[in-house]
Design a protein around this motif. Structure first.
Motif, PDB file in Angstrom:
ATOM      1  N   MET A   1      -6.286   4.595  14.441  1.00 58.05           N
ATOM      2  CA  MET A   1      -5.484   4.785  12.930  1.00 58.05           C
ATOM      3  C   MET A   1      -4.553   5.977  12.697  1.00 58.05           C
ATOM      4  N   LYS A   2      -3.226   5.719  12.390  1.00 59.01           N
ATOM      5  CA  LYS A   2      -2.432   6.879  12.285  1.00 59.01           C
ATOM      6  C   LYS A   2      -2.633   7.138  10.524  1.00 59.01           C
ATOM      7  N   ALA A   3      -2.517   8.725  10.484  1.00 59.96           N
ATOM      8  CA  ALA A   3      -2.526   9.171   9.243  1.00 59.96           C
ATOM      9  C   ALA A   3      -1.350   8.790   8.493  1.00 59.96           C
ATOM     10  N   ARG A   4      -1.586   8.401   7.232  1.00 63.54           N
ATOM     11  CA  ARG A   4      -0.232   8.171   6.236  1.00 63.54           C
ATOM     12  C   ARG A   4       0.032   9.168   5.214  1.00 63.54           C
ATOM     13  N   LEU A 181      -8.707  14.811   9.389  1.00 59.79           N
ATOM     14  CA  LEU A 181      -8.654  13.789  10.307  1.00 59.79           C
ATOM     15  C   LEU A 181      -8.219  12.427   9.488  1.00 59.79           C
ATOM     16  N   PRO A 182      -7.486  11.472  10.232  1.00 55.26           N
ATOM     17  CA  PRO A 182      -7.122  10.199   9.326  1.00 55.26           C
ATOM     18  C   PRO A 182      -8.486   9.627   8.933  1.00 55.26           C
ATOM     19  N   CYS A 183      -8.211   9.078   7.653  1.00 63.41           N
ATOM     20  CA  CYS A 183      -9.187   8.166   6.958  1.00 63.41           C
ATOM     21  C   CYS A 183      -8.394   7.324   6.314  1.00 63.41           C
ATOM     22  N   ASP A 184      -8.942   6.192   5.694  1.00 68.50           N
ATOM     23  CA  ASP A 184      -8.229   5.071   4.926  1.00 68.50           C
ATOM     24  C   ASP A 184      -7.938   5.459   3.441  1.00 68.50           C
ATOM     25  N   LEU A 185      -8.870   6.155   2.883  1.00 65.93           N
ATOM     26  CA  LEU A 185      -8.753   7.029   1.430  1.00 65.93           C
ATOM     27  C   LEU A 185      -9.235   8.312   1.617  1.00 65.93           C
ATOM     28  N   GLU A 186      -8.452   9.043   0.949  1.00 65.16           N
ATOM     29  CA  GLU A 186      -8.944  10.633   0.691  1.00 65.16           C
ATOM     30  C   GLU A 186      -9.138  11.034  -0.759  1.00 65.16           C
ATOM     31  N   ILE A 187     -10.150  11.276  -1.094  1.00 57.98           N
ATOM     32  CA  ILE A 187     -10.164  11.854  -2.701  1.00 57.98           C
ATOM     33  C   ILE A 187     -10.648  13.003  -2.941  1.00 57.98           C
ATOM     34  N   SER A 202      -3.611   7.477  -0.034  1.00 60.24           N
ATOM     35  CA  SER A 202      -4.217   6.577   1.175  1.00 60.24           C
ATOM     36  C   SER A 202      -3.871   7.222   2.555  1.00 60.24           C
ATOM     37  N   GLY A 203      -4.526   6.557   3.570  1.00 59.63           N
ATOM     38  CA  GLY A 203      -4.209   7.285   4.796  1.00 59.63           C
ATOM     39  C   GLY A 203      -4.080   6.170   5.658  1.00 59.63           C
ATOM     40  N   SER A 204      -3.926   4.887   5.404  1.00 57.62           N
ATOM     41  CA  SER A 204      -3.693   3.768   6.327  1.00 57.62           C
ATOM     42  C   SER A 204      -3.407   2.463   5.464  1.00 57.62           C
ATOM     43  N   GLU A 205      -2.853   1.585   6.162  1.00 58.24           N
ATOM     44  CA  GLU A 205      -2.464   0.360   5.653  1.00 58.24           C
ATOM     45  C   GLU A 205      -3.517  -0.335   4.803  1.00 58.24           C
ATOM     46  N   LYS A 206      -4.774  -0.308   5.244  1.00 65.24           N
ATOM     47  CA  LYS A 206      -5.979  -0.721   4.634  1.00 65.24           C
ATOM     48  C   LYS A 206      -6.240   0.089   3.299  1.00 65.24           C
TER      49      LYS A 206
END
Length: 378
Positions: A1-4, A181-187, A202-206
């Motif tokens: 997973m790449k961080a976005r 580190l990469p995650c799908d959502l950061e809050i 957001s940190g991913s397309e998902k």
């Protein structure tokens, strides 16, 4: 997973259920913090009402207590006695079963159905712990397929820490308190006077797909400054505490002190109960147990968590490789902080402090590091 790294958004605290429901509608079973038996653990949640709103934890060596907060924070606690490890490296799982047939023995691998999980409330140190277990189980030549499949189905909602327990030392291990580190959502949960909201990114397309379904508004620079100040508060709490140390040379330090008399001193206090390894989010030792029924027609193989602190774990023909508490504690600490680097190119410790709080006699790994350094003779 790449961080976005994307734009941050504001989600009002009373809309937190929209995040949980969106994850459920996307097919995830949501797992997050809940209060069970006077501790905050991770379990299935159905709504925000299941979260430990208004509760926090007090931790010290050999001590863990819950207490009421002065506000209504949902994530105003630190870490409890279990970790996300129990959903990835299962505490006990069946590997295969075998049946006697007319032609011999038929072995049937167990392919358990895997439910996609959304981890809600993953701290930065825990993201690092999951990444370490990824190196152990799915990097390199040998893979644990069960772990790999479970890991691939996980959606991570990471939470930036805005407070630190007295047992936290993630800054010394370079694993927090900010999500790194990469995650799908950061809050990030922000509470200022009468203002209570979540800053989301957001940190991913998902993660982006989930974010698009939420009733959010764009964050301003003032919101981002509040986030930075809140995270800095947790860092300052650790910096002002006693559990700050230099971790850059721990490998060499422990190698030099392999025969230090301090190991015997620790052994006099240690109960070899294995609590530290059970609560640790990175310890991965396991054992295999084969069973058969009385008829001898059916056999099963089970994998289950184990610990280097148990007498049987290092037993081979002729006796145990580590027959006493001194050698077991030395194995655990030296592996965690030194030889782990040689195996997996990383430390095995993320500074979560669980081993300190849940040790019945209050052995503090950070204090022992300081003692080894003070007695070290180069």
């Amino acid at each position: 997973m790449k961080a976005r790294r994307t734009t941050s958004f504001i989600l009002p605290s009373d809309k937190l259920n929209s995040l949980i429901h969106s994850l459920q509608q996307a097919g995830y079973q949501v797992v997050g913090p809940v209060i069970v038996d006077q501790a905050i653990i991770y379990d299935q949640i159905k709504s925000a009402d299941d979260l430990p709103q208004g509760w926090t934890d007090e931790q010290e060596a050999g001590r863990y207590r819950l207490k009421r907060r002065q506000d209504a924070a949902y994530f105003g606690y630190n870490v409890g006695p279990n970790s996300w490890k129990k959903y990835l490296q299962l505490p006990r799982r069946q590997v295969w079963q075998a049946h006697k047939t007319a032609d011999g023995i038929e072995i049937e691998p167990i392919n358990a159905a895997i439910t996609p999980l959304a981890f809600l409330g993953v701290r930065s140190c825990e993201l690092h712990a999951i990444a370490i277990q990824d190196r152990v189980f799915i990097s390199g030549e040998y893979h644990n397929e069960d772990y790999k499949q479970r890991r691939q189905s996980i959606f991570t909602v990471a939470v930036n820490c805005t407070q630190a327990a007295a047992t936290c030392f993630c800054t010394s291990m370079n694993t927090g308190p900010a999500v790194s580190l990469p995650c799908d959502l950061e809050i990030t949960e922000i509470i200022n006077d009468d203002d209570h909201y979540f800053l989301l990114r957001s940190g991913s397309e998902k993660g982006q797909l989930i974010l698009q379904q939420l009733p959010v508004t764009p964050a301003t620079s003032a919101h981002q400054q509040q986030q930075k100040a809140a995270i800095n508060q947790a860092e300052k709490q650790m910096s002002a505490g006693p559990r700050v140390f230099d971790s850059s040379d721990l490998q060499a330090l422990l190698y030099r002190n392999y025969e230090n008399p301090l190991w015997s001193d620790i052994a006099q206090r240690c109960l070899s109960c294995a609590n530290c390894t059970m609560v640790c989010p990175t310890c991965f030792c396991s054992s295999v147990e084969d069973t058969t029924d009385l008829s001898g027609d059916h056999a099963e193989r089970w994998e289950q968590w184990d610990s280097c602190f148990t007498a049987d774990f290092s037993y081979i023909h002729g006796g145990s490789v580590r027959p006493d508490t001194r050698s077991r504690y030395r194995q655990w600490m030296t592996h965690k902080l030194a030889t782990w680097h040689e195996q997996f190119n990383t430390s095995g410790c993320v500074g979560c402090g669980r081993c300190i709080a849940w040790c019945p006699v209050g052995i503090d790994i950070t204090e022992e590091i300081v003692r080894f350094r003070e007695s070290d003779t180069l």
